[in-house]
Design a protein around this motif. Structure first.
Motif, PDB file in Angstrom:
ATOM      1  N   TYR A  43       0.841  -1.207   0.000  1.00 42.91           N
ATOM      2  CA  TYR A  43       0.000   0.000   0.000  1.00 42.91           C
ATOM      3  C   TYR A  43       0.874   1.255   0.000  1.00 42.91           C
ATOM      4  O   TYR A  43       0.571   2.241  -0.685  1.00 42.91           O
ATOM      5  CB  TYR A  43      -0.914   0.014   1.225  1.00 42.91           C
ATOM      6  N   LEU A  44       1.973   1.225   0.741  1.00 46.74           N
ATOM      7  CA  LEU A  44       2.872   2.369   0.797  1.00 46.74           C
ATOM      8  C   LEU A  44       3.506   2.616  -0.569  1.00 46.74           C
ATOM      9  O   LEU A  44       3.619   3.771  -1.011  1.00 46.74           O
ATOM     10  CB  LEU A  44       3.966   2.111   1.843  1.00 46.74           C
ATOM     11  N   MET A  45       3.884   1.553  -1.249  1.00 48.58           N
ATOM     12  CA  MET A  45       4.479   1.707  -2.571  1.00 48.58           C
ATOM     13  C   MET A  45       3.446   2.102  -3.631  1.00 48.58           C
ATOM     14  O   MET A  45       3.782   2.734  -4.627  1.00 48.58           O
ATOM     15  CB  MET A  45       5.193   0.414  -2.987  1.00 48.58           C
ATOM     16  N   CYS A  46       2.181   1.761  -3.418  1.00 48.29           N
ATOM     17  CA  CYS A  46       1.111   2.280  -4.294  1.00 48.29           C
ATOM     18  C   CYS A  46       1.059   3.800  -4.196  1.00 48.29           C
ATOM     19  O   CYS A  46       0.929   4.505  -5.204  1.00 48.29           O
ATOM     20  CB  CYS A  46      -0.241   1.688  -3.899  1.00 48.29           C
ATOM     21  N   LEU A  47       1.176   4.298  -2.961  1.00 49.71           N
ATOM     22  CA  LEU A  47       1.209   5.747  -2.749  1.00 49.71           C
ATOM     23  C   LEU A  47       2.424   6.359  -3.432  1.00 49.71           C
ATOM     24  O   LEU A  47       2.323   7.417  -4.067  1.00 49.71           O
ATOM     25  CB  LEU A  47       1.230   6.052  -1.251  1.00 49.71           C
ATOM     26  N   ALA A  48       3.585   5.694  -3.317  1.00 44.67           N
ATOM     27  CA  ALA A  48       4.800   6.194  -3.955  1.00 44.67           C
ATOM     28  C   ALA A  48       4.641   6.262  -5.465  1.00 44.67           C
ATOM     29  O   ALA A  48       5.066   7.237  -6.112  1.00 44.67           O
ATOM     30  CB  ALA A  48       5.987   5.307  -3.584  1.00 44.67           C
ATOM     31  N   MET A  49       4.011   5.247  -6.061  1.00 49.20           N
ATOM     32  CA  MET A  49       3.814   5.235  -7.517  1.00 49.20           C
ATOM     33  C   MET A  49       2.909   6.374  -7.962  1.00 49.20           C
ATOM     34  O   MET A  49       3.170   7.042  -8.965  1.00 49.20           O
ATOM     35  CB  MET A  49       3.241   3.883  -7.954  1.00 49.20           C
ATOM     36  N   ILE A  50       1.827   6.589  -7.230  1.00 51.52           N
ATOM     37  CA  ILE A  50       0.895   7.665  -7.596  1.00 51.52           C
ATOM     38  C   ILE A  50       1.549   9.029  -7.386  1.00 51.52           C
ATOM     39  O   ILE A  50       1.382   9.936  -8.222  1.00 51.52           O
ATOM     40  CB  ILE A  50      -0.406   7.545  -6.775  1.00 51.52           C
ATOM     41  N   MET A  51       2.308   9.191  -6.313  1.00 47.00           N
ATOM     42  CA  MET A  51       3.010  10.457  -6.088  1.00 47.00           C
ATOM     43  C   MET A  51       4.021  10.721  -7.197  1.00 47.00           C
ATOM     44  O   MET A  51       4.170  11.855  -7.669  1.00 47.00           O
ATOM     45  CB  MET A  51       3.707  10.453  -4.722  1.00 47.00           C
ATOM     46  N   GLY A  52       4.729   9.674  -7.627  1.00 45.27           N
ATOM     47  CA  GLY A  52       5.678   9.842  -8.719  1.00 45.27           C
ATOM     48  C   GLY A  52       4.995  10.209 -10.015  1.00 45.27           C
ATOM     49  O   GLY A  52       5.465  11.069 -10.762  1.00 45.27           O
ATOM     50  N   ARG A  53       3.856   9.579 -10.292  1.00 47.15           N
ATOM     51  CA  ARG A  53       3.123   9.867 -11.523  1.00 47.15           C
ATOM     52  C   ARG A  53       2.543  11.276 -11.519  1.00 47.15           C
ATOM     53  O   ARG A  53       2.532  11.967 -12.529  1.00 47.15           O
ATOM     54  CB  ARG A  53       1.992   8.856 -11.676  1.00 47.15           C
ATOM     55  N   LEU A  54       2.058  11.732 -10.375  1.00 51.47           N
ATOM     56  CA  LEU A  54       1.457  13.062 -10.257  1.00 51.47           C
ATOM     57  C   LEU A  54       2.491  14.144  -9.967  1.00 51.47           C
ATOM     58  O   LEU A  54       2.137  15.319  -9.890  1.00 51.47           O
ATOM     59  CB  LEU A  54       0.407  13.072  -9.140  1.00 51.47           C
ATOM     60  N   GLU A  55       3.737  13.757  -9.796  1.00 53.70           N
ATOM     61  CA  GLU A  55       4.814  14.686  -9.451  1.00 53.70           C
ATOM     62  C   GLU A  55       4.522  15.428  -8.148  1.00 53.70           C
ATOM     63  O   GLU A  55       4.735  16.631  -8.031  1.00 53.70           O
ATOM     64  CB  GLU A  55       5.094  15.645 -10.606  1.00 53.70           C
ATOM     65  N   ILE A  56       3.996  14.721  -7.193  1.00 58.53           N
ATOM     66  CA  ILE A  56       3.901  15.089  -5.767  1.00 58.53           C
ATOM     67  C   ILE A  56       2.942  16.242  -5.476  1.00 58.53           C
ATOM     68  O   ILE A  56       2.081  16.150  -4.588  1.00 58.53           O
ATOM     69  CB  ILE A  56       5.297  15.409  -5.185  1.00 58.53           C
ATOM     70  N   TYR A  57       3.070  17.359  -6.186  1.00 55.00           N
ATOM     71  CA  TYR A  57       2.345  18.573  -5.830  1.00 55.00           C
ATOM     72  C   TYR A  57       0.826  18.427  -5.730  1.00 55.00           C
ATOM     73  O   TYR A  57       0.228  18.917  -4.764  1.00 55.00           O
ATOM     74  CB  TYR A  57       2.692  19.706  -6.797  1.00 55.00           C
ATOM     75  N   PRO A  58       0.138  17.797  -6.705  1.00 58.44           N
ATOM     76  CA  PRO A  58      -1.326  17.712  -6.592  1.00 58.44           C
ATOM     77  C   PRO A  58      -1.807  17.061  -5.301  1.00 58.44           C
ATOM     78  O   PRO A  58      -2.793  17.513  -4.708  1.00 58.44           O
ATOM     79  CB  PRO A  58      -1.722  16.886  -7.826  1.00 58.44           C
ATOM     80  N   LEU A  59      -1.119  16.002  -4.845  1.00 58.26           N
ATOM     81  CA  LEU A  59      -1.512  15.360  -3.589  1.00 58.26           C
ATOM     82  C   LEU A  59      -1.258  16.268  -2.395  1.00 58.26           C
ATOM     83  O   LEU A  59      -2.084  16.364  -1.487  1.00 58.26           O
ATOM     84  CB  LEU A  59      -0.746  14.048  -3.419  1.00 58.26           C
ATOM     85  N   LEU A  60      -0.129  16.958  -2.394  1.00 53.71           N
ATOM     86  CA  LEU A  60       0.184  17.854  -1.281  1.00 53.71           C
ATOM     87  C   LEU A  60      -0.780  19.033  -1.240  1.00 53.71           C
ATOM     88  O   LEU A  60      -1.159  19.499  -0.162  1.00 53.71           O
ATOM     89  CB  LEU A  60       1.623  18.364  -1.401  1.00 53.71           C
ATOM     90  N   ILE A  61      -1.153  19.527  -2.414  1.00 56.89           N
ATOM     91  CA  ILE A  61      -2.076  20.664  -2.468  1.00 56.89           C
ATOM     92  C   ILE A  61      -3.407  20.294  -1.829  1.00 56.89           C
ATOM     93  O   ILE A  61      -3.995  21.078  -1.073  1.00 56.89           O
ATOM     94  CB  ILE A  61      -2.279  21.116  -3.927  1.00 56.89           C
ATOM     95  N   LEU A  62      -3.887  19.084  -2.094  1.00 54.62           N
ATOM     96  CA  LEU A  62      -5.162  18.658  -1.513  1.00 54.62           C
ATOM     97  C   LEU A  62      -5.061  18.450  -0.013  1.00 54.62           C
ATOM     98  O   LEU A  62      -6.080  18.455   0.679  1.00 54.62           O
ATOM     99  CB  LEU A  62      -5.649  17.372  -2.191  1.00 54.62           C
ATOM    100  N   CYS A  63      -3.848  18.258   0.501  1.00 55.31           N
ATOM    101  CA  CYS A  63      -3.656  18.091   1.941  1.00 55.31           C
ATOM    102  C   CYS A  63      -3.445  19.429   2.654  1.00 55.31           C
ATOM    103  O   CYS A  63      -3.280  19.467   3.877  1.00 55.31           O
ATOM    104  CB  CYS A  63      -2.466  17.188   2.217  1.00 55.31           C
ATOM    105  N   SER A  64      -3.456  20.518   1.897  1.00 54.02           N
ATOM    106  CA  SER A  64      -3.221  21.842   2.472  1.00 54.02           C
ATOM    107  C   SER A  64      -4.533  22.486   2.906  1.00 54.02           C
ATOM    108  O   SER A  64      -5.513  22.513   2.156  1.00 54.02           O
ATOM    109  CB  SER A  64      -2.522  22.740   1.430  1.00 54.02           C
ATOM    110  N   ARG A  65      -4.559  23.010   4.133  1.00 54.80           N
ATOM    111  CA  ARG A  65      -5.752  23.713   4.608  1.00 54.80           C
ATOM    112  C   ARG A  65      -5.991  24.991   3.802  1.00 54.80           C
ATOM    113  O   ARG A  65      -7.127  25.397   3.589  1.00 54.80           O
ATOM    114  CB  ARG A  65      -5.609  24.062   6.096  1.00 54.80           C
ATOM    115  N   PHE A  66      -4.908  25.618   3.354  1.00 54.64           N
ATOM    116  CA  PHE A  66      -5.027  26.853   2.573  1.00 54.64           C
ATOM    117  C   PHE A  66      -5.798  26.615   1.281  1.00 54.64           C
ATOM    118  O   PHE A  66      -6.536  27.469   0.802  1.00 54.64           O
ATOM    119  CB  PHE A  66      -3.629  27.400   2.263  1.00 54.64           C
ATOM    120  N   PHE A  67      -5.601  25.397   0.692  1.00 58.20           N
ATOM    121  CA  PHE A  67      -6.261  25.058  -0.563  1.00 58.20           C
ATOM    122  C   PHE A  67      -7.792  25.058  -0.407  1.00 58.20           C
ATOM    123  O   PHE A  67      -8.517  25.436  -1.333  1.00 58.20           O
ATOM    124  CB  PHE A  67      -5.781  23.683  -1.036  1.00 58.20           C
TER     125      PHE A  67
END
Length: 490
Positions: free
Chosen positions: A463-487
């Motif tokens: 499951y952790l490596m599934c997250l790593a694959m998706i983060m690599g494919r999305l180039e990290i930022y989109p997932l982090l943006i959705l985790c931001s309260r400011f967003f």
């Protein structure tokens, strides 16, 4: 209440788009279903069930949420992109989970589905050669669809829904110069990219056929090579064929597929090689690739594993495959010297060019970092000089520099965190490093305990490596943006 109503409206737009994308993606099950029908395989019912389930769900939600006159905001684009990959990963994993001939638990099925659609190519299936023909084709198709992104197809038809697709397109396209377009209309751009992508895939398939593969194997490997996905129809991957011509084709098309697809499009439409001659990122990528390939060849020959001609063929193929994050392999790469494998695993972080189907950090970002570092040296030598950082004829502004350095930091940070997490679970450092490099770079080749299959990972690690694959494919930022309260602030 007034501030809450727009959020409901835009949530409806996001749901409408996601349901349409699910509806669209459900049709991808028809081709493997047809293959299963001709081969008289029971997997026909697996693909039929998946198709009917998501055609009904996607079509029903799309019809219920239809409404005109609402524009897609940048914020909505990021939400759709993340949901898009999460939903498609789940849908892609369902046939593996339902198929009795594969016998995969949910964690394994999800890993295989995520690996396919993100073009990682890491597999939990030990004996790939025993899979039904339709399932072999389905795995290659997953790579091909994920390669340039189903999102490009969706953008081509979004005008039919009355919603502009530019925000969605900008959220998906990688690199600091992602606002550039090939054609004035976005739908024309996405269709042009898909046409270029398919022509390259057809060329690769024909080359494999001429090199000695059967038509089916050539088709599946052509789809996975051009997408830099790495799924093979054989457990030994390319090493199964013991054919130098096949390895050369795989290496050459790995490099060709790592080039910016806009360059291919311009070459095909304007019939000129000028974009290739004048592109600084391409020259930088080919220089680094040549260095890595030559070092690999030299190390193999020095280790006495092969003769010089064999070292040249095997070294060129695997270095090209791993650096571009393709992940096709020789049958005995796990027996290569560990220092050679560490070099290639590290090279996978480099990746290919922006606008290609590869993973990794990308050559353009490394070129910007190199130029910025050189600029600092010159500035220290001449503190009063007015110097600028250029890539080609373009001056790199501070905003791009900040973006590149931030991405580099985050990519390095998350890679280190994933390695630490696997090491904490009991995996040795070499296995942890290779596994994370394979997943976050969407490269697919492990080492140590994951050299032959990623099925040796425990469910939590998968499951952790599934997250790593998706983060690599999305180039990290989109997932982090959705985790931001400011967003999420109105």
């Amino acid at each position: 209440m007034q501030r809450f109503l727009p959020s409901i409206s835009h949530a409806r737009v996001v749901l409408h788009l996601c349901s349409f994308l699910v509806l669209l993606y459900s049709f991808s099950m028809l081709l493997p279903m047809t293959v299963a029908l001709f081969q008289k395989e029971r997997t026909y019912f697996v693909f039929l069930t998946t198709f009917l389930t998501f055609f009904t769900l996607g079509g029903g939600l799309w019809w219920v949420t239809r409404r005109a006159g609402i524009q897609l905001r940048t914020r909505d684009g990021f939400v759709v992109i993340v949901l898009f990959w999460l939903l498609f990963s789940l849908i892609s994993s369902l046939p593996f989970w339902l198929d009795d001939s594969v016998h995969l638990p949910f964690a394994d099925a999800l890993f295989e589905g995520v690996s396919g659609i993100t073009t990682t190519g890491a597999t939990v299936i030990g004996d790939v050669s025993s899979l039904p023909t339709s399932m072999m084709y389905y795995r290659a198709q997953l790579n091909f669809i994920g390669g340039l992104g189903v999102i490009v197809v969706a953008v081509a038809v979004l005008p039919l829904l009355g919603i502009g697709g530019m925000k969605l397109y900008q959220s998906e396209m990688p690199g600091p110069f992602k606002e550039e377009r090939l054609t004035p209309r976005l739908a024309d751009t996405s269709r042009s990219l898909w046409l270029t992508y398919m022509l390259l895939g057809l060329s690769c398939t024909l080359a494999y056929k001429l090199a000695g593969m059967s038509f089916f194997d050539a088709l599946c490997h052509g789809l996975s090579t051009v997408s830099l996905g790495g799924f093979s129809t054989k457990s030994e991957s390319i090493g199964f064929y013991h054919n130098d011509a096949v390895e050369i084709v795989a290496g050459v098309f790995s490099l060709l597929s790592a080039l910016n697809f806009t360059l291919w499009y311009v070459m095909f439409t304007r019939r000129t090689l000028a974009p290739f001659r004048h592109n600084p990122e391409l020259r930088f990528f080919l220089l680094i690739a040549a260095i890595v390939i030559l070092i690999t060849i030299g190390q193999l020959w020095h280790a006495g594993m092969y003769s010089l001609p064999e070292s040249m063929v095997h070294g060129f193929f695997l270095a090209s495959s791993m650096m571009t994050d393709n992940g096709l392999a020789t049958g005995d790469y796990a027996q290569w010297p560990s220092h050679t494998i560490i070099l290639l695993l590290t090279a996978s972080f480099f990746g290919g060019c922006v606008g290609s189907t590869c993973g990794g950090i990308k050559a353009l970002r490394f070129l910007v970092l190199f130029r910025q570092s050189r600029h600092e040296v010159h500035q220290l030598a001449h503190p009063r000089a007015l110097l600028s950082i250029k890539v080609g004829n373009s001056v790199v502004n501070d905003r791009v520099l900040q973006s590149v350095w931030s991405f580099f930091f985050l990519y390095t940070l998350f890679s280190a965190l994933f390695i630490w997490a696997l090491n904490l679970m009991g995996y040795d450092l070499m296995t942890a490093y290779a596994t994370v490099a394979a997943c976050i770079n969407n490269m697919g080749l492990g080492f140590g305990e994951t050299a032959s299959t990623f099925g040796t990972l425990n469910p939590v690690a998968k499951y952790l490596m599934c997250l790593a694959m998706i983060m690599g494919r999305l180039e990290i930022y989109p997932l982090l943006i959705l985790c931001s309260r400011f967003f999420w602030r109105a």
